[in-house]
Design an enzyme around this catalytic site. Sequence first.
Site, PDB file in Angstrom:
ATOM      1  N   LYS A  64      14.792  46.645  68.781  1.00 26.40           N
ATOM      2  CA  LYS A  64      15.736  46.708  69.883  1.00 26.40           C
ATOM      3  C   LYS A  64      17.011  45.980  69.505  1.00 26.40           C
ATOM      4  O   LYS A  64      17.057  45.219  68.541  1.00 26.40           O
ATOM      5  CB  LYS A  64      15.127  46.103  71.150  1.00 26.40           C
ATOM      6  CG  LYS A  64      14.833  44.621  71.079  1.00 26.40           C
ATOM      7  CD  LYS A  64      14.398  44.094  72.437  1.00 26.40           C
ATOM      8  CE  LYS A  64      13.906  42.664  72.309  1.00 26.40           C
ATOM      9  NZ  LYS A  64      13.336  42.166  73.549  1.00 26.40           N
ATOM     10  N   GLY A 118      20.117  43.753  71.366  1.00 27.80           N
ATOM     11  CA  GLY A 118      20.672  43.133  72.561  1.00 27.80           C
ATOM     12  C   GLY A 118      22.135  42.830  72.310  1.00 27.80           C
ATOM     13  O   GLY A 118      22.698  43.237  71.293  1.00 27.80           O
ATOM     14  N   ALA A 119      22.736  42.108  73.239  1.00 26.56           N
ATOM     15  CA  ALA A 119      24.131  41.738  73.055  1.00 26.56           C
ATOM     16  C   ALA A 119      24.252  40.704  71.955  1.00 26.56           C
ATOM     17  O   ALA A 119      25.269  40.612  71.263  1.00 26.56           O
ATOM     18  CB  ALA A 119      24.691  41.188  74.362  1.00 26.56           C
ATOM     19  N   ALA A 175      21.583  39.860  69.471  1.00 25.25           N
ATOM     20  CA  ALA A 175      20.914  40.046  68.188  1.00 25.25           C
ATOM     21  C   ALA A 175      20.240  41.404  68.113  1.00 25.25           C
ATOM     22  O   ALA A 175      20.004  42.068  69.116  1.00 25.25           O
ATOM     23  CB  ALA A 175      19.870  38.948  67.997  1.00 25.25           C
ATOM     24  N   VAL A 223      16.778  43.240  66.556  1.00 21.37           N
ATOM     25  CA  VAL A 223      15.426  42.852  66.159  1.00 21.37           C
ATOM     26  C   VAL A 223      14.788  43.967  65.337  1.00 21.37           C
ATOM     27  O   VAL A 223      14.788  45.122  65.745  1.00 21.37           O
ATOM     28  CB  VAL A 223      14.566  42.574  67.425  1.00 21.37           C
ATOM     29  CG1 VAL A 223      13.149  42.232  67.030  1.00 21.37           C
ATOM     30  CG2 VAL A 223      15.173  41.435  68.222  1.00 21.37           C
ATOM     31  N   LYS A 242      14.883  38.698  63.352  1.00 18.91           N
ATOM     32  CA  LYS A 242      15.900  38.639  64.379  1.00 18.91           C
ATOM     33  C   LYS A 242      17.230  38.346  63.696  1.00 18.91           C
ATOM     34  O   LYS A 242      17.419  37.290  63.105  1.00 18.91           O
ATOM     35  CB  LYS A 242      15.539  37.522  65.330  1.00 18.91           C
ATOM     36  CG  LYS A 242      16.370  37.499  66.540  1.00 18.91           C
ATOM     37  CD  LYS A 242      15.700  36.691  67.588  1.00 18.91           C
ATOM     38  CE  LYS A 242      16.634  36.525  68.743  1.00 18.91           C
ATOM     39  NZ  LYS A 242      16.054  35.683  69.749  1.00 18.91           N
ATOM     40  N   ASP A 302      15.304  31.857  78.884  1.00 20.82           N
ATOM     41  CA  ASP A 302      15.161  33.268  79.246  1.00 20.82           C
ATOM     42  C   ASP A 302      13.713  33.530  79.658  1.00 20.82           C
ATOM     43  O   ASP A 302      13.038  34.405  79.108  1.00 20.82           O
ATOM     44  CB  ASP A 302      15.568  34.144  78.050  1.00 20.82           C
ATOM     45  CG  ASP A 302      15.679  35.613  78.426  1.00 20.82           C
ATOM     46  OD1 ASP A 302      15.740  36.444  77.506  1.00 20.82           O
ATOM     47  OD2 ASP A 302      15.679  35.931  79.637  1.00 20.82           O
TER      48      ASP A 302
END
Lengths: 175, 239
Positions: B20, B22-23, B25, B27, B40, B145
Site C-alpha cells: 500500500k 500512504g501519504a 510511506a 509499504v 517501509k 495511530d
Amino acid sequence: MHSSHPLELFPGRTVKLMLFKCVRNSAELRRSAMGGQITAALINPRMLVDPFQVIVAANKAVHLQTIGKMKTRSLNSEIIFNLSPTNNISEAFKRFGISDADDSVLVVLVATGDESQTLADIKEKVDGEQVPMEELPTLSDVTQIRKLYKVTPQEEKMGGLLDSVVCKMATKDVM
Amino acid sequence: MELEKNMVVSEFLSKGSVLKQGAEARVYRDVFLGRSTIIKERFPKKYRHPLLDEKLTHRRTVQEVRSIQRCRRAGIHTPVVYFVDYTSHCIFLEDIVDSVTVRDHIAATRLRSLPCPTLEPLEPLAARVGRVLARMHDEDVVHGDLTTSNMLLRRSGDGEAELSLVLIDFGLSYISALPEDKGVDLYVLEKAFLSTHPNTEPLFQKLLESYAASSKKSSAVIKKLDEVRLRGRKRSMVG
C-alpha cells in the site's frame, strides 16, 4: 561444505558460513585473521543463537561498506561489530571475536563469486572438525547471550531469544 | 556513493510487491535474508524544502524504530526490525503472517453472534487491549495511530491456544511522558474504534477500565482524555 545465504539487497554477494568444533589452534587463527592471512570474520559461536543473527550483521556490514560509512576498518571486523548490542568496538571484538581459549569457531565470508578456493584454504588452516550449521545452537551460551544483550524475560517470552537479539542489533544506532 | 546505494535499494524494492501507499510511506512485501519481510519506505516529499524533508524523514524513521524497540523490551509484541537503511529511509521489518486484524476479528465475532447480538465475547479482548496500551504508555511510547487495523491477533508459535496481540505501524509514534499525549493517543483510538465498530461504547469502556487498572500513571491520562474529548471537533466552545 559451507552454508550459503544470498544478500538480496546486494546481488552477487553471498554470505558463506563454516562451523568448526574441537578447534585446537584458535590463537594461531586469531593472529592470522588480524594479520590478514585469513580474509574472513572469525566469530565465537557461544554468542550466537542462530545463523540468521550473523546474516543480519553481514547485511548491515555490506550496506555500510557500500555507502562508505563503516565504523571499523574492514568488512570482516564490521560484521563482528554489528553483532554487538553496544557501540564499543573493542568490546565487540572481545565478546564476539574468537579468543585464544575458544575451541569452536564460526568462519564468515562475504563472497562475490565462487570463493570455494578461499574457503578450502581457510578450512585447511583450522585444526578442528567441521560440523553442519545445524549444530550451532548446541554451542550457544544462552545465559551469556541474555546477559550481554540485556534481554528481559518479558522480551524473550514475547518474541524468543533470536528475534530479541536481532532487533537490538538492528536498532542499536538509535537507542 | 549515496546515490548508488539508493538505486540498489530501489532496484530491490521494484521487484517486491507494493502492499500500500500512504501519504507518508510506501509499504512493500518481499523475502529478505530468507524471511518474509515488510519494507517501509519513506520516500522524498518533493513539496517540502529538501533540507527540511531530509531532517523530518530521518527523525520519523528514528522515532519509529525507537518506539518499536522500547515496546519490545517491555514485552509488547511488535514486528522485529531486521535492518534500517538511513540513506533511503527504509525500515525492513518482520512480516506478521497468519494473523487477523482486531478490526476484522471484532467484525467477524459480531456477525457470528447474530441473530442475538452481544458484545460479551469481545470483552476479554477489550480488556487485553487496555492492558497492552497501559504497558505501552507506561514505557512512555505514544503510538500516534491507534486503530483496530493496527492491532493484530496472531497464533503463538508454540501452539498455545491464546492468540498474541501485536501492535503494528509505529510510523507516527514517539517517546513522551506527557499525560496529554497519551490522552490524545486514547482519544484517537476511541474515535477510530467507535466509527469502525458502531454501537460498541460499552466495549470501549471496558478497554478504558482495563487500561486504568493496569497503568500506574492512568488517572492523569484519563483526566486528559476527558479534557480532550471536550475539545474535539463539533464541540461547543462554551466554557
